[in-house]
Design a protein around this motif. Structure first.
Motif, PDB file in Angstrom:
ATOM      1  N   TYR A  86      41.435  36.028  54.998  1.00  0.00           N
ATOM      2  CA  TYR A  86      42.854  35.752  54.738  1.00  0.00           C
ATOM      3  C   TYR A  86      43.718  36.939  55.171  1.00  0.00           C
ATOM      4  CZ  TYR A  86      42.913  38.667  50.512  1.00  0.00           C
ATOM      5  OH  TYR A  86      42.858  39.729  49.650  1.00  0.00           O
ATOM      6  N   ILE A  87      43.072  38.110  55.313  1.00  0.00           N
ATOM      7  CA  ILE A  87      43.724  39.223  56.019  1.00  0.00           C
ATOM      8  C   ILE A  87      43.003  39.241  57.368  1.00  0.00           C
ATOM      9  CG2 ILE A  87      44.132  41.725  56.049  1.00  0.00           C
ATOM     10  CD1 ILE A  87      43.800  41.668  52.954  1.00  0.00           C
ATOM     11  N   GLN A 102      40.210  48.414  50.332  1.00  0.00           N
ATOM     12  CA  GLN A 102      41.041  47.416  49.651  1.00  0.00           C
ATOM     13  C   GLN A 102      41.276  47.767  48.168  1.00  0.00           C
ATOM     14  OE1 GLN A 102      42.815  44.795  50.977  1.00  0.00           O
ATOM     15  NE2 GLN A 102      42.350  45.714  52.941  1.00  0.00           N
ATOM     16  N   SER A 103      40.948  46.839  47.258  1.00  0.00           N
ATOM     17  CA  SER A 103      41.352  47.031  45.856  1.00  0.00           C
ATOM     18  C   SER A 103      40.647  48.168  45.134  1.00  0.00           C
ATOM     19  CB  SER A 103      41.138  45.742  45.066  1.00  0.00           C
ATOM     20  OG  SER A 103      42.110  44.817  45.439  1.00  0.00           O
ATOM     21  N   LYS A 155      42.915  50.810  44.043  1.00  0.00           N
ATOM     22  CA  LYS A 155      43.803  50.627  42.883  1.00  0.00           C
ATOM     23  C   LYS A 155      43.403  51.528  41.713  1.00  0.00           C
ATOM     24  CE  LYS A 155      44.844  45.851  44.158  1.00  0.00           C
ATOM     25  NZ  LYS A 155      44.481  44.442  43.916  1.00  0.00           N
ATOM     26  N   PHE A 164      42.369  37.653  41.493  1.00  0.00           N
ATOM     27  CA  PHE A 164      43.142  38.884  41.703  1.00  0.00           C
ATOM     28  C   PHE A 164      44.576  38.640  42.153  1.00  0.00           C
ATOM     29  CE2 PHE A 164      42.942  38.830  46.311  1.00  0.00           C
ATOM     30  CZ  PHE A 164      41.730  38.210  46.614  1.00  0.00           C
ATOM     31  N   ASN A 223      46.496  42.060  41.418  1.00  0.00           N
ATOM     32  CA  ASN A 223      47.508  42.476  42.395  1.00  0.00           C
ATOM     33  C   ASN A 223      48.870  42.767  41.769  1.00  0.00           C
ATOM     34  OD1 ASN A 223      45.430  41.998  44.115  1.00  0.00           O
ATOM     35  ND2 ASN A 223      46.544  40.673  45.520  1.00  0.00           N
ATOM     36  N   GLU A 254      47.818  42.712  57.014  1.00  0.00           N
ATOM     37  CA  GLU A 254      48.108  42.160  55.675  1.00  0.00           C
ATOM     38  C   GLU A 254      49.606  41.922  55.486  1.00  0.00           C
ATOM     39  OE1 GLU A 254      46.313  44.066  52.267  1.00  0.00           O
ATOM     40  OE2 GLU A 254      46.962  42.404  50.995  1.00  0.00           O
ATOM     41  N   ASN A 303      51.437  38.290  47.705  1.00  0.00           N
ATOM     42  CA  ASN A 303      51.850  39.583  47.155  1.00  0.00           C
ATOM     43  C   ASN A 303      53.378  39.702  47.179  1.00  0.00           C
ATOM     44  OD1 ASN A 303      49.299  40.654  46.453  1.00  0.00           O
ATOM     45  ND2 ASN A 303      48.872  41.008  48.622  1.00  0.00           N
ATOM     46  N   TYR A 329      51.940  49.248  48.954  1.00  0.00           N
ATOM     47  CA  TYR A 329      50.747  48.501  48.495  1.00  0.00           C
ATOM     48  C   TYR A 329      49.813  48.150  49.664  1.00  0.00           C
ATOM     49  CZ  TYR A 329      47.890  44.688  46.665  1.00  0.00           C
ATOM     50  OH  TYR A 329      46.826  43.885  46.315  1.00  0.00           O
ATOM     51  N   CYS A 333      45.928  49.524  50.183  1.00  0.00           N
ATOM     52  CA  CYS A 333      44.751  48.662  50.368  1.00  0.00           C
ATOM     53  C   CYS A 333      44.054  48.913  51.709  1.00  0.00           C
ATOM     54  CB  CYS A 333      45.158  47.190  50.289  1.00  0.00           C
ATOM     55  SG  CYS A 333      45.693  46.683  48.653  1.00  0.00           S
ATOM     56  N   TYR A 371      38.078  41.130  38.143  1.00  0.00           N
ATOM     57  CA  TYR A 371      38.949  39.965  37.915  1.00  0.00           C
ATOM     58  C   TYR A 371      38.268  38.943  37.015  1.00  0.00           C
ATOM     59  CZ  TYR A 371      40.319  42.488  42.045  1.00  0.00           C
ATOM     60  OH  TYR A 371      40.614  43.493  42.910  1.00  0.00           O
ATOM     61  N   GLY A 406      36.430  45.480  46.050  1.00  0.00           N
ATOM     62  CA  GLY A 406      37.514  45.249  47.006  1.00  0.00           C
ATOM     63  C   GLY A 406      37.105  44.139  47.955  1.00  0.00           C
ATOM     64  N   VAL A 407      38.083  43.430  48.516  1.00  0.00           N
ATOM     65  CA  VAL A 407      37.736  42.315  49.409  1.00  0.00           C
ATOM     66  C   VAL A 407      37.176  42.764  50.769  1.00  0.00           C
ATOM     67  CG1 VAL A 407      39.186  40.494  48.397  1.00  0.00           C
ATOM     68  CG2 VAL A 407      40.155  42.021  50.123  1.00  0.00           C
TER      69      VAL A 407
HETATM   70  N1  GLN Z   1      44.835  43.758  49.839  1.00  0.00           N
HETATM   71  C1  GLN Z   1      44.166  42.741  49.099  1.00  0.00           C
HETATM   72  C2  GLN Z   1      45.168  41.716  48.553  1.00  0.00           C
HETATM   73  O1  GLN Z   1      46.192  42.088  48.087  1.00  0.00           O
HETATM   74  C3  GLN Z   1      43.374  43.356  47.982  1.00  0.00           C
HETATM   75  C4  GLN Z   1      42.575  42.345  47.192  1.00  0.00           C
HETATM   76  C5  GLN Z   1      41.232  42.841  46.733  1.00  0.00           C
HETATM   77  O2  GLN Z   1      40.616  43.714  47.330  1.00  0.00           O
HETATM   78  N2  GLN Z   1      40.703  42.192  45.733  1.00  0.00           N
HETATM   79  O3  GLN Z   1      44.941  40.558  48.600  1.00  0.00           O
END
Ligand code: GLN
Length: 304
Positions: free
Chosen positions: A26-27, A62-63, A66, A94, A113, A157, A164, A188, A192, A240, A257-258
């Motif tokens: 999705y990214i 990625q996450s 955070k 998430f 998120n 992204e 987001n 953000y 990520c 999550y 992280g994704v």
């Molecule tokens: N950048 C990703 C998003 O906002 C981070 C999500 C993740 O790693 N779970 O969708």
């Protein structure tokens, strides 16, 4: 613990481990990674290092980032932080929007998120040059000047991050975002996009295994109390709507992280990073979860 023996057992276990799941696409830029990559690195608090596979190859954390943005915002804002974000598990995906309306724009925790976007808003307010200061913070705590954002990933992204954008606008309507929404989103997406290897991740996160102090440099990253609390939030919210499952099977505080990475902490002992890009349905690394489950079961060494 004989980590050397443990790592040869992990290598043997990997031979028979299936690797279900799908690389996040999705990214779009994340979809270009080789799905068969696998790396693992464990660093002990007395600086012994054990690794396997592609443990020195950088990937999109990625996450996982955070946790580091929370650490810096918590350091700067102290207890005030919790007026704007909670510490409860969400039980939702998430990127979910559902809880935000009936909880009036206050996200359940800093790792979904919406919560991470509030933390970004705090850092944008508090830091003089937010992106530069934040990456310097990570470089300092890991003693590694080579850590950086990846423009290709953040731009990718930015083009597709509609959920987001929805989350940040929704919270702005409730007064829980103070800065311009585009500036918060830009911070953000950059957060990520940070790229690190398993080895770099394990070393950067070591302060959470040693009461907030980096054992190599003796520098305090966060106070003892803050380190405990960050671990507590990782334990309850790091995966999550799969946080219970991770706690049940692995029994360590952790964060996914994704990009397929997972960091996990054994307070007082070690930090460990795993990377395998194929994700399960909840957006967590399929193989990464399995390997960590094997590791803590074999060594009978969860925090419980
Ligand atoms: N950048 C990703 C998003 O906002 C981070 C999500 C993740 O790693 N779970 O969708």
């Amino acid at each position: 613990m004989n980590y050397k023996k443990l790592f040869s057992e992990i290598a043997a276990e990997l031979e028979s481990l299936d690797d279900k799941g799908k690389v996040a696409s999705y990214i779009p830029e994340l979809g270009n990674v080789d799905p068969n990559k696998f790396g693992i690195h464990l660093t002990t608090v007395d600086n012994k290092n054990y690794s396997l596979g592609d443990s020195n190859e950088k990937f999109s954390i990625q996450s996982i980032a955070k946790v580091l943005s929370l650490a810096l915002a918590f350091k700067l804002d102290d207890e005030k932080l919790w007026d704007r974000v909670g510490v409860e598990p969400s039980g939702t995906a998430f990127n979910s929007l559902v809880q935000l309306e009936y909880e009036k724009g206050i996200p359940r925790n800093p790792f979904i998120n919406s919560g991470a976007l509030v933390i970004c808003d705090i850092l944008v307010s508090r830091l003089e040059n937010p992106k530069q200061d934040f990456i310097e913070f990570i470089r300092n705590i890991s003693g590694n000047p080579n850590i950086d954002y990846c423009l290709k990933i953040s731009e990718s992204e930015k083009r597709t991050g509609f959920r987001n954008a929805a989350l940040v606008n929704f919270m702005k309507a409730y007064g829980n975002i103070k800065n311009n929404v585009d500036i918060v989103l830009d911070f953000y997406f950059n957060l990520c996009s940070i790229e690190m290897s398993c080895k770099e991740l394990a070393q950067a996160f070591l302060f959470l295994a040693s009461n907030g102090v980096h054992p190599a440099t003796h520098a305090e990253v966060v106070s003892v109390s803050k380190s405990k609390r960050i671990n507590a939030i990782m334990q309850l919210c790091g995966f999550y709507d799969e946080a219970g499952e991770f706690s049940f099977k692995v029994g360590l505080p952790g964060k996914s992280g994704v990009g397929g990475g997972i960091i996990a902490i054994h307070p007082g002992k070690y930090s460990i990073a795993v990377w395998s890009p194929k994700l399960n349905k909840k957006g967590n690394s399929y193989k990464g979860m399995k390997v960590l489950e094997f590791l803590t079961s074999r060594t009978q060494s969860s925090i419980f």
